[in-house]
Scaffold this motif. Sequence first.
Motif, mmCIF file in Angstrom:
data_model
loop_
_atom_site.group_PDB
_atom_site.id
_atom_site.type_symbol
_atom_site.label_atom_id
_atom_site.label_comp_id
_atom_site.label_asym_id
_atom_site.label_seq_id
_atom_site.Cartn_x
_atom_site.Cartn_y
_atom_site.Cartn_z
ATOM 1 N N VAL A 170 0.854 -1.187 0.000
ATOM 2 C CA VAL A 170 0.000 0.000 0.000
ATOM 3 C C VAL A 170 0.892 1.240 0.000
ATOM 4 C CG1 VAL A 170 -1.824 1.272 1.189
ATOM 5 C CG2 VAL A 170 -1.796 -1.232 1.274
ATOM 6 N N LEU A 171 0.653 2.118 -0.980
ATOM 7 C CA LEU A 171 1.412 3.355 -1.095
ATOM 8 C C LEU A 171 0.473 4.548 -0.952
ATOM 9 C CD1 LEU A 171 3.608 2.512 -4.231
ATOM 10 C CD2 LEU A 171 4.187 2.200 -1.815
ATOM 11 N N GLN A 172 0.967 5.596 -0.299
ATOM 12 C CA GLN A 172 0.203 6.830 -0.130
ATOM 13 C C GLN A 172 0.912 7.956 -0.868
ATOM 14 O OE1 GLN A 172 -0.487 7.917 3.957
ATOM 15 N NE2 GLN A 172 -1.602 9.773 3.413
ATOM 16 N N GLN A 173 0.145 8.725 -1.650
ATOM 17 C CA GLN A 173 0.732 9.797 -2.449
ATOM 18 C C GLN A 173 0.617 11.180 -1.810
ATOM 19 O OE1 GLN A 173 -1.262 8.980 -6.297
ATOM 20 N NE2 GLN A 173 0.812 8.631 -7.027
ATOM 21 N N TYR A 174 -0.422 11.431 -1.045
ATOM 22 C CA TYR A 174 -0.640 12.731 -0.415
ATOM 23 C C TYR A 174 -0.954 12.513 1.056
ATOM 24 C CZ TYR A 174 -1.533 14.353 -5.221
ATOM 25 O OH TYR A 174 -1.435 14.627 -6.553
ATOM 26 N N SER A 175 -0.475 13.428 1.900
ATOM 27 C CA SER A 175 -0.862 13.365 3.314
ATOM 28 C C SER A 175 -2.260 13.961 3.447
ATOM 29 C CB SER A 175 0.128 14.142 4.181
ATOM 30 O OG SER A 175 -0.018 15.527 3.954
ATOM 31 N N LEU A 176 -2.971 13.540 4.480
ATOM 32 C CA LEU A 176 -4.299 14.107 4.711
ATOM 33 C C LEU A 176 -4.200 15.603 4.987
ATOM 34 C CD1 LEU A 176 -6.091 11.326 6.800
ATOM 35 C CD2 LEU A 176 -6.334 11.843 4.363
ATOM 36 N N LEU A 177 -3.145 16.001 5.677
ATOM 37 C CA LEU A 177 -2.945 17.421 5.966
ATOM 38 C C LEU A 177 -2.806 18.234 4.678
ATOM 39 C CD1 LEU A 177 -2.559 19.654 8.050
ATOM 40 C CD2 LEU A 177 -0.123 19.107 8.074
ATOM 41 N N GLU A 178 -2.042 17.719 3.723
ATOM 42 C CA GLU A 178 -1.876 18.404 2.442
ATOM 43 C C GLU A 178 -3.215 18.543 1.717
ATOM 44 O OE1 GLU A 178 0.672 17.925 -1.735
ATOM 45 O OE2 GLU A 178 0.789 16.351 -0.224
ATOM 46 N N LEU A 179 -4.021 17.485 1.734
ATOM 47 C CA LEU A 179 -5.330 17.534 1.079
ATOM 48 C C LEU A 179 -6.263 18.499 1.803
ATOM 49 C CD1 LEU A 179 -5.837 13.745 0.236
ATOM 50 C CD2 LEU A 179 -4.962 15.572 -1.253
ATOM 51 N N GLU A 180 -6.230 18.483 3.146
ATOM 52 C CA GLU A 180 -7.055 19.414 3.929
ATOM 53 C C GLU A 180 -6.712 20.860 3.596
ATOM 54 O OE1 GLU A 180 -6.403 18.459 8.054
ATOM 55 O OE2 GLU A 180 -7.275 16.459 7.814
ATOM 56 N N GLU A 181 -5.424 21.159 3.506
ATOM 57 C CA GLU A 181 -4.988 22.525 3.189
ATOM 58 C C GLU A 181 -5.458 22.950 1.799
ATOM 59 O OE1 GLU A 181 -0.747 22.478 3.794
ATOM 60 O OE2 GLU A 181 -0.971 22.624 5.984
ATOM 61 N N LEU A 182 -5.403 22.039 0.841
ATOM 62 C CA LEU A 182 -5.896 22.371 -0.497
ATOM 63 C C LEU A 182 -7.393 22.669 -0.477
ATOM 64 C CD1 LEU A 182 -3.893 19.888 -2.733
ATOM 65 C CD2 LEU A 182 -3.916 22.377 -2.949
ATOM 66 N N ILE A 183 -8.146 21.876 0.266
ATOM 67 C CA ILE A 183 -9.588 22.124 0.375
ATOM 68 C C ILE A 183 -9.841 23.464 1.051
ATOM 69 C CG2 ILE A 183 -11.720 21.360 1.508
ATOM 70 C CD1 ILE A 183 -10.771 18.455 1.020
ATOM 71 N N ASP A 184 -9.147 23.713 2.154
ATOM 72 C CA ASP A 184 -9.337 24.969 2.890
ATOM 73 C C ASP A 184 -8.989 26.192 2.049
ATOM 74 O OD1 ASP A 184 -10.157 23.530 5.091
ATOM 75 O OD2 ASP A 184 -8.233 23.687 6.146
ATOM 76 N N ASN A 185 -7.986 26.071 1.185
ATOM 77 C CA ASN A 185 -7.550 27.205 0.370
ATOM 78 C C ASN A 185 -8.312 27.349 -0.944
ATOM 79 O OD1 ASN A 185 -5.590 27.985 2.238
ATOM 80 N ND2 ASN A 185 -4.100 26.556 1.393
ATOM 81 N N PHE A 186 -9.185 26.404 -1.244
ATOM 82 C CA PHE A 186 -9.956 26.463 -2.489
ATOM 83 C C PHE A 186 -11.203 27.315 -2.249
ATOM 84 C CE2 PHE A 186 -12.998 24.443 -5.565
ATOM 85 C CZ PHE A 186 -12.412 24.958 -6.694
ATOM 86 N N LYS A 187 -11.092 28.582 -2.594
ATOM 87 C CA LYS A 187 -12.162 29.558 -2.357
ATOM 88 C C LYS A 187 -12.790 30.003 -3.668
ATOM 89 C CE LYS A 187 -10.977 29.904 2.030
ATOM 90 N NZ LYS A 187 -11.505 28.916 2.894
ATOM 91 N N LEU A 188 -14.046 30.404 -3.557
ATOM 92 C CA LEU A 188 -14.738 31.011 -4.697
ATOM 93 C C LEU A 188 -14.235 32.447 -4.814
ATOM 94 C CD1 LEU A 188 -16.957 30.758 -6.872
ATOM 95 C CD2 LEU A 188 -18.575 31.555 -5.148
ATOM 96 N N HIS A 189 -13.711 32.792 -5.984
ATOM 97 C CA HIS A 189 -13.158 34.133 -6.207
ATOM 98 C C HIS A 189 -14.173 35.003 -6.930
ATOM 99 C CE1 HIS A 189 -9.017 33.289 -4.924
ATOM 100 N NE2 HIS A 189 -9.289 32.067 -5.316
ATOM 101 N N SER A 190 -14.056 36.301 -6.719
ATOM 102 C CA SER A 190 -14.897 37.254 -7.427
ATOM 103 C C SER A 190 -14.431 37.389 -8.859
ATOM 104 C CB SER A 190 -14.828 38.624 -6.765
ATOM 105 O OG SER A 190 -15.188 38.542 -5.423
ATOM 106 N N PRO A 191 -15.362 37.509 -9.806
ATOM 107 C CA PRO A 191 -14.934 37.717 -11.196
ATOM 108 C C PRO A 191 -14.171 39.045 -11.300
ATOM 109 C CG PRO A 191 -17.318 37.378 -11.060
ATOM 110 C CD PRO A 191 -16.795 37.460 -9.673
ATOM 111 N N SER A 192 -13.102 39.039 -12.098
ATOM 112 C CA SER A 192 -12.315 40.281 -12.207
ATOM 113 C C SER A 192 -12.832 41.175 -13.292
ATOM 114 C CB SER A 192 -10.855 40.010 -12.508
ATOM 115 O OG SER A 192 -10.420 38.757 -12.241
#
Length: 142
Positions: free
Chosen positions: A120-142
Amino acid sequence: MCWERYEWNKVQKEQSIVPAVLLAWNIAKTLKISEKEMHSSVLSMLEDSYNQSKKLLAELTSAKIPIHWHGRVDNEPALYCNSCSDEVFNILFVVKRKSIHHVYCHNCAANFKKKQQYVVLQQYSLLELEELIDNFKLHSPS
């Protein structure tokens, strides 16, 4: 639309041309989305795949199955199960046969007669995935 087609392909046991899970994570990592429906669809896929990884890691840990860190290289292609052709994300079940490594999804690996037949191999840590989810925000159109 592509997410619906991806799910349809899974039900029909067809390999998706587009690796939607990996695509969703790459979108979250690199793009700023200002379209609400697209943001919601991508976020849903991120959360689903994160929860699957978290649940699977917990199951493997409680079964005392060793998990080896593998990581992921930029531009590495998406991986698909050698048996059912489903996209395999983050947690890989790998079997070496005749010096070739074959990747399997959790469901297919669970059907192996000998459980220790795979690594069994793991490619991403859960922390890394959590941070990506937390930083994925809806942006205002420019």
